[in-house]
Write a protein that holds these residues in place. Structure first.
Motif, mmCIF file in Angstrom:
data_model
loop_
_atom_site.group_PDB
_atom_site.id
_atom_site.type_symbol
_atom_site.label_atom_id
_atom_site.label_comp_id
_atom_site.label_asym_id
_atom_site.label_seq_id
_atom_site.Cartn_x
_atom_site.Cartn_y
_atom_site.Cartn_z
ATOM 1 N N SER A 139 -24.813 23.320 30.111
ATOM 2 C CA SER A 139 -25.310 24.408 29.274
ATOM 3 C C SER A 139 -24.325 25.570 29.213
ATOM 4 C CB SER A 139 -26.659 24.903 29.798
ATOM 5 O OG SER A 139 -27.147 25.975 29.027
ATOM 6 N N ALA A 140 -23.603 25.781 30.325
ATOM 7 C CA ALA A 140 -22.629 26.873 30.386
ATOM 8 C C ALA A 140 -21.273 26.476 29.798
ATOM 9 C CB ALA A 140 -22.450 27.325 31.831
ATOM 10 N N GLY A 141 -21.148 25.223 29.348
ATOM 11 C CA GLY A 141 -19.898 24.770 28.763
ATOM 12 C C GLY A 141 -18.807 24.533 29.783
ATOM 13 N N GLN A 142 -19.183 24.267 31.030
ATOM 14 C CA GLN A 142 -18.214 24.046 32.097
ATOM 15 C C GLN A 142 -17.999 22.548 32.327
ATOM 16 O OE1 GLN A 142 -19.989 26.152 35.375
ATOM 17 N NE2 GLN A 142 -19.446 28.162 34.578
ATOM 18 N N PRO A 143 -16.860 22.161 32.912
ATOM 19 C CA PRO A 143 -16.623 20.740 33.209
ATOM 20 C C PRO A 143 -17.732 20.198 34.103
ATOM 21 C CG PRO A 143 -14.613 22.021 33.505
ATOM 22 C CD PRO A 143 -15.721 23.015 33.298
ATOM 23 N N VAL A 144 -18.231 19.012 33.757
ATOM 24 C CA VAL A 144 -19.427 18.526 34.440
ATOM 25 C C VAL A 144 -19.581 17.028 34.194
ATOM 26 C CG1 VAL A 144 -20.969 18.893 32.456
ATOM 27 C CG2 VAL A 144 -21.894 19.068 34.765
ATOM 28 N N PRO A 201 -29.344 17.172 26.171
ATOM 29 C CA PRO A 201 -27.900 17.176 26.440
ATOM 30 C C PRO A 201 -27.060 16.858 25.209
ATOM 31 C CG PRO A 201 -28.975 15.291 27.503
ATOM 32 C CD PRO A 201 -30.056 16.197 27.023
ATOM 33 N N MET A 202 -27.583 16.048 24.289
ATOM 34 C CA MET A 202 -26.838 15.754 23.062
ATOM 35 C C MET A 202 -26.644 17.026 22.251
ATOM 36 S SD MET A 202 -25.517 13.077 21.418
ATOM 37 C CE MET A 202 -24.057 14.060 21.052
ATOM 38 N N ALA A 203 -27.707 17.794 22.099
ATOM 39 C CA ALA A 203 -27.601 19.056 21.360
ATOM 40 C C ALA A 203 -26.597 19.990 22.023
ATOM 41 C CB ALA A 203 -28.979 19.714 21.260
ATOM 42 N N GLN A 204 -26.608 20.033 23.345
ATOM 43 C CA GLN A 204 -25.683 20.921 24.054
ATOM 44 C C GLN A 204 -24.234 20.462 23.891
ATOM 45 O OE1 GLN A 204 -26.758 23.865 25.808
ATOM 46 N NE2 GLN A 204 -24.581 24.156 25.351
ATOM 47 N N LEU A 205 -24.009 19.155 23.965
ATOM 48 C CA LEU A 205 -22.651 18.633 23.758
ATOM 49 C C LEU A 205 -22.129 18.980 22.369
ATOM 50 C CD1 LEU A 205 -22.688 15.048 25.343
ATOM 51 C CD2 LEU A 205 -21.286 16.991 26.062
ATOM 52 N N LEU A 206 -22.973 18.826 21.371
ATOM 53 C CA LEU A 206 -22.566 19.136 20.006
ATOM 54 C C LEU A 206 -22.304 20.631 19.836
ATOM 55 C CD1 LEU A 206 -25.042 16.759 18.166
ATOM 56 C CD2 LEU A 206 -22.544 16.572 18.138
ATOM 57 N N LEU A 207 -23.119 21.453 20.479
ATOM 58 C CA LEU A 207 -22.883 22.894 20.447
ATOM 59 C C LEU A 207 -21.558 23.232 21.117
ATOM 60 C CD1 LEU A 207 -24.115 25.632 19.640
ATOM 61 C CD2 LEU A 207 -25.184 25.705 21.907
ATOM 62 N N ASN A 208 -21.287 22.584 22.253
ATOM 63 C CA ASN A 208 -20.017 22.815 22.950
ATOM 64 C C ASN A 208 -18.824 22.354 22.114
ATOM 65 O OD1 ASN A 208 -21.583 23.742 25.046
ATOM 66 N ND2 ASN A 208 -21.219 21.996 26.396
ATOM 67 N N ALA A 209 -19.077 21.393 21.203
ATOM 68 C CA ALA A 209 -18.020 20.906 20.306
ATOM 69 C C ALA A 209 -17.932 21.735 19.034
ATOM 70 C CB ALA A 209 -18.268 19.432 19.965
ATOM 71 N N ASN A 210 -18.624 22.880 19.028
ATOM 72 C CA ASN A 210 -18.560 23.859 17.931
ATOM 73 C C ASN A 210 -19.271 23.405 16.657
ATOM 74 O OD1 ASN A 210 -16.952 25.749 19.453
ATOM 75 N ND2 ASN A 210 -15.219 24.372 19.117
ATOM 76 N N CYS A 211 -20.262 22.541 16.812
ATOM 77 C CA CYS A 211 -21.129 22.216 15.681
ATOM 78 C C CYS A 211 -22.202 23.298 15.527
ATOM 79 C CB CYS A 211 -21.826 20.876 15.909
ATOM 80 S SG CYS A 211 -20.736 19.442 15.877
ATOM 81 N N THR A 212 -22.800 23.343 14.346
ATOM 82 C CA THR A 212 -24.012 24.123 14.129
ATOM 83 C C THR A 212 -25.182 23.169 14.338
ATOM 84 O OG1 THR A 212 -22.898 25.541 12.533
ATOM 85 C CG2 THR A 212 -25.317 25.505 12.480
ATOM 86 N N VAL A 213 -26.012 23.435 15.349
ATOM 87 C CA VAL A 213 -26.938 22.417 15.850
ATOM 88 C C VAL A 213 -28.397 22.828 15.646
ATOM 89 C CG1 VAL A 213 -27.616 21.040 17.853
ATOM 90 C CG2 VAL A 213 -25.231 21.783 17.599
ATOM 91 N N THR A 214 -29.180 21.877 15.147
ATOM 92 C CA THR A 214 -30.629 22.020 15.044
ATOM 93 C C THR A 214 -31.280 20.862 15.788
ATOM 94 O OG1 THR A 214 -30.516 23.100 12.876
ATOM 95 C CG2 THR A 214 -32.607 22.071 13.460
#
Length: 300
Positions: A144-149, A186-199
């Motif tokens: 969620s924090a965008g850290q390596p995990v 987690p899929m939504a979070q990964l996409l957000l971390n990849a700079n997508c606009t997520v719903t």
């Protein structure tokens, strides 16, 4: 002709098939090379402990597949097949011993667990560094924090397939159907971390089809066969079908289908994963990759 009908008529006649099985084979090859190098450097194989409680047939198949593929890529697997009557205290004691076993780099407890055992307690008992499923709250927080995990295997597999086909995902509109802790969140979070606009769309969402039709990337993970049809898909979108549902046809024959109406979606989507042969193989391949990653991190 309606706007929807016009868009469908103008859509690509047949979606590109995203071959998760082939990509997973390539990924396993990379893991095998990495595991061989790890073994040369350390004198031991990366180790994966797989814990199965009870005799659920589907879980037994998954466990056998994971152990077989682990052996094929040079990862030692340590199966722990426990009786369905195993209590929570006994299971937690086993996990504690695996946490302290230096030959074990990753611990996977096959879900679901029998009634009477708290999945949350079991997941939290696994050392975060050995949590190759990526379900421990510590790993969830770092994601969620965008850290390596350590990333959950199915969402990771989806992300790899998307990046392979689309490259940089920045700025793309992504819709995730489903909000489970295992895939949707987690899929939504990964996409957000990849700079997508997520719903995220779920059972309480309004205008589901309208929301989905805005997506350049549509990931469906609900567990309802045929939930997503042509009216949900933007022409040219990339659609990942995570659902695996067993249904019977009119002749009483059993078969596997996804959450997406494959025949209908193929007429509109730009690219689409099949079921089976799409996301499923990627999940196991990413588990092996996570195990190698955990092994490397523990020996630094």
């Amino acid at each position: 002709m309606s706007d929807l009908a016009t868009e469908i008529h103008q859509a690509v006649p047949a979606a590109e098939l995203i071959d998760g099985k082939a990509f997973a084979a390539q990924l396993r090859g990379e893991v095998a090379e990495g595991a061989a190098g790890f073994s040369r450097d350390t004198g031991r194989q990366p180790g994966l402990a797989v814990v199965l409680v009870g005799n659920d047939p589907a879980s037994q198949v998954y466990v056998r597949t994971k152990m077989r593929q682990a052996a094929e890529v040079g990862i030692a697997s340590f199966p722990h097949l426990l009786d369905a009557n195993t209590g929570e205290a006994e299971l937690l004691a086993l996990i504690d011993s695996l946490n302290h076993d230096d030959s074990v780099d990753g611990i996977l407890v096959q879900l679901p667990l029998p009634a009477g055992i708290s999945e949350a307690a079991v997941i939290e008992a696994i050392a975060p560094a050995k949590d190759v499923d990526g379900f421990h709250p510590y790993n969830v927080g770092r994601l969620s924090a965008g850290q390596p995990v350590m990333v959950p295997c199915t969402p990771l597999g989806c992300l790899l397939l998307l990046q392979d086909r689309l490259g940089d995902l920045s700025g793309l509109k992504a819709v995730v159907v489903g909000r489970s802790n295992i895939v949707g969140k987690p899929m939504a979070q990964l996409l957000l971390n990849a700079n997508c606009t997520v719903t995220t769309v779920h059972s309480r969402s309004r205008n589901m089809a309208e929301e989905c039709r805005q997506a350049d990337i549509l990931v469906v993970a609900v567990g309802r066969p045929g939930l997503v049809g042509v009216e949900h898909i933007k022409p040219g979108a990339t659609v990942l079908d995570v659902g695996i549902n067993r249904v019977e046809d009119e002749q009483g024959q059993s078969r596997l289908v996804g959450d997406v109406d494959f025949a209908a979606a193929s007429r509109v989507a730009g690219a689409l994963t099949p079921v089976p042969g799409g996301i499923g193989p990627m999940t196991v391949a990413c588990l092996l990759r996570n195990t190698l990653t955990a092994a490397r991190q523990r020996t630094r």
